[in-house]
Enzyme design. Structure first.
Site, PDB file in Angstrom:
ATOM      1  N   ALA A  11       0.839  -1.198   0.000  1.00 34.14           N
ATOM      2  CA  ALA A  11       0.000   0.000   0.000  1.00 34.14           C
ATOM      3  C   ALA A  11       0.871   1.244   0.000  1.00 34.14           C
ATOM      4  O   ALA A  11       2.042   1.190   0.364  1.00 34.14           O
ATOM      5  CB  ALA A  11      -0.904   0.004   1.229  1.00 34.14           C
ATOM      6  N   CYS A  12       0.263   2.339  -0.384  1.00 28.89           N
ATOM      7  CA  CYS A  12       0.920   3.635  -0.374  1.00 28.89           C
ATOM      8  C   CYS A  12       1.506   3.875   1.034  1.00 28.89           C
ATOM      9  O   CYS A  12       0.826   3.596   2.006  1.00 28.89           O
ATOM     10  CB  CYS A  12      -0.108   4.714  -0.702  1.00 28.89           C
ATOM     11  SG  CYS A  12       0.517   6.379  -0.616  1.00 28.89           S
ATOM     12  N   PRO A  13       2.704   4.345   1.185  1.00 24.08           N
ATOM     13  CA  PRO A  13       3.615   4.892   0.165  1.00 24.08           C
ATOM     14  C   PRO A  13       4.614   3.893  -0.403  1.00 24.08           C
ATOM     15  O   PRO A  13       5.485   4.282  -1.181  1.00 24.08           O
ATOM     16  CB  PRO A  13       4.374   5.958   0.964  1.00 24.08           C
ATOM     17  CG  PRO A  13       4.507   5.343   2.324  1.00 24.08           C
ATOM     18  CD  PRO A  13       3.259   4.528   2.536  1.00 24.08           C
ATOM     19  N   ASP A  28      -1.879  -1.535  -5.829  1.00 22.06           N
ATOM     20  CA  ASP A  28      -2.489  -0.372  -5.181  1.00 22.06           C
ATOM     21  C   ASP A  28      -2.934   0.628  -6.252  1.00 22.06           C
ATOM     22  O   ASP A  28      -2.118   1.112  -7.031  1.00 22.06           O
ATOM     23  CB  ASP A  28      -1.450   0.269  -4.237  1.00 22.06           C
ATOM     24  CG  ASP A  28      -2.027   1.471  -3.505  1.00 22.06           C
ATOM     25  OD1 ASP A  28      -3.244   1.473  -3.245  1.00 22.06           O
ATOM     26  OD2 ASP A  28      -1.261   2.392  -3.201  1.00 22.06           O
TER      27      ASP A  28
END
Lengths: 75, 377
Positions: free
Chosen positions: A13-15, A40
């Site tokens: 997932a981000c980042p 993502d």
């Protein structure tokens, strides 16, 4: 497309997709192509914006069944 | 030091309390420009998180030491990373739990009216500027323009010890996915919408009702056909005290009539509605709209979004003394601004011709509502 290296960022997932992309691109030579696989959705916008701000070239991106692939040429 | 987490509710409470905040928004510049957490006491600084991967040293001079620092991003992850980096620099920083996604989905409940016959609650969807309502009378409740977070209304009804028996949508919404149909399925309540809005599932057509009675106390909900924003827009006039005005009249403007691509035709309908229907309603009626644009501008002293009709009339030059021609021209001019994000797809879902998964719904709804054209000075 002939990628010099492939980054598997699936499930991250981000980042993390961008963090890893940045790290890996630092290890490449100018003109090399990095292929990135991510799941993502946010990666799509973020990679485009990141490439724009850093001057690397986003050559192509594809999407299939929730898998995003990107090809970035190091500047 | 490690970063602490803040919920959307905590941030909104702080906005209500007019607390000073510094929001470091680490989304992309376009997203930030489009839509952000707003408040008079809030200072913003926007820098995409990917410019901070190597550290936050170069922006430390932009970050105040005398204000609370809250880092926000789209979903949470990158704001947490940045908040931790700032904490490592010796400042206290927190990040928004669930990111702007949770900001978009947070609803705040506020009692707005009560007399011996009924009680009215407003639900403020802070991140989108959407309003929905619950009218309680006796053992029953009516819900107006529900969001898709149906648990909130069920919980509110449970808290009141009442049963949701009627649900109304003032029109086919273009900015958010209606919870009307789902809530009706979940509660067994009657769901009303104008037939002319083109929905393809089962509901009670408001064309067949001049009023909706509920409970033994004489609570009359009169459906006033108020075309203009959409051809099938309707307002609900409750006990001659409250006008749920949908997207027809806002505290600071009128509903935009251009989303159907027939701006002049619909603007004429809007003129007719404002000049021949709303004009018959008396000044002391409380108008409760389906949207607002700026919370702090539009919230009243009682703490909810709404205004008596007489005051709205006074402030809004479009609502009196204009010829139809001037009105249509003005509306057509000012309605050509940006459309609500993804409005065509949202309309298709609300009409029942398209289905969407939860995640898709979240994505479609992200962003501002953009339902009004402003005519006030």
């Amino acid at each position: 497309m002939n990628a010099t290296k492939i980054l598997d960022a699936k499930g991250l997932a981000c980042p993390m997709p961008i963090v890893k992309t940045k790290k890996m691109i630092e290890e490449l030579q100018s003109g090399d192509i990095l292929e990135i696989h991510a799941t993502d959705k946010g990666a799509k916008n973020d990679l485009a914006a990141w490439a724009k701000s850093t001057g690397h070239e986003l050559l192509e991106s594809t999407e299939e069944d929730g898998l995003f692939k990107f090809w970035i040429r190091k500047r | 030091m490690s970063a602490t987490v803040k919920t959307a509710q905590q941030i909104f409470d702080q906005i209500l309390n007019k607390e000073q905040m510094f929001i470091l928004d680490v989304r992309n510049k376009d997203d930030f420009k489009d839509w952000k957490i707003e408040g008079k006491q809030i200072d913003h600084f926007n820098i995409p998180y990917f410019e901070l991967i190597d550290g936050v040293e170069e922006i430390m001079d932009k970050i105040p030491t005398d204000k609370e620092i809250i880092v926000v991003c789209a979903k949470e992850g990158s704001s947490q990373m940045v908040a931790e980096m700032i904490s490592d620099q010796g400042l206290t920083a927190s990040y928004l739990k669930g990111g702007m996604k949770s900001w978009s989905e947070y609803l705040y409940k506020k009692e707005v009216y009560s007399d011996e016959k009924m009680k009215v609650y407003q639900f403020v969807r802070v991140g989108k500027g959407c309003l929905s309502y619950m009218v309680v009378s006796g053992g029953e409740a009516l819900i107006v323009d529900p969001s898709r977070f149906t648990d909130i209304y069920k919980k509110a009804a449970e808290d009141e010890g009442v049963k949701i028996t009627h649900i109304v949508d003032s029109h086919l919404h273009a900015d958010h996915i209606s919870g009307g149909r789902i809530l009706a399925e979940e509660t067994g309540a009657n769901y009303y919408l104008m037939q002319s809005e083109g929905a393809v599932f089962d509901f009670k057509a408001l064309e067949n009702y001049t009023k909706i009675d509920f409970e033994q106390v004489s609570l009359e909900v009169i459906a006033v056909k108020t075309p203009g924003h959409t051809p099938g827009s309707v307002s609900f006039f409750v006990n001659k005290k409250i006008l749920f005005s949908g997207d027809t009249i806002f505290v600071s403007g009128l509903g935009r009539p251009d989303l159907g691509g027939k701006v002049r035709e619909w603007a004429k309908d809007l003129y007719d509605t404002v000049y021949n229907k709303v004009s018959l309603i008396v000044d002391d009626v409380i108008v409760l709209p389906a949207h607002y644009v700026d919370f702090e501008e539009e919230v009243n002293v009682a703490g909810y979004i709404g205004e008596i009709l007489g005051e709205i009339r006074k402030q809004n030059e479009m609502m009196s003394n204009q010829s139809e021609e001037d009105f249509v021209e003005h509306v057509a001019q000012s309605a050509s601004s940006e459309t609500p994000p993804n409005f065509e797809e949202i309309i298709a879902i609300n009409r029942g011709v398209e289905e969407a998964e939860e995640e898709k719904k979240q994505e479609l709804e992200i962003g501002p509502n953009r339902c009004a054209v402003h005519h006030t000075n």
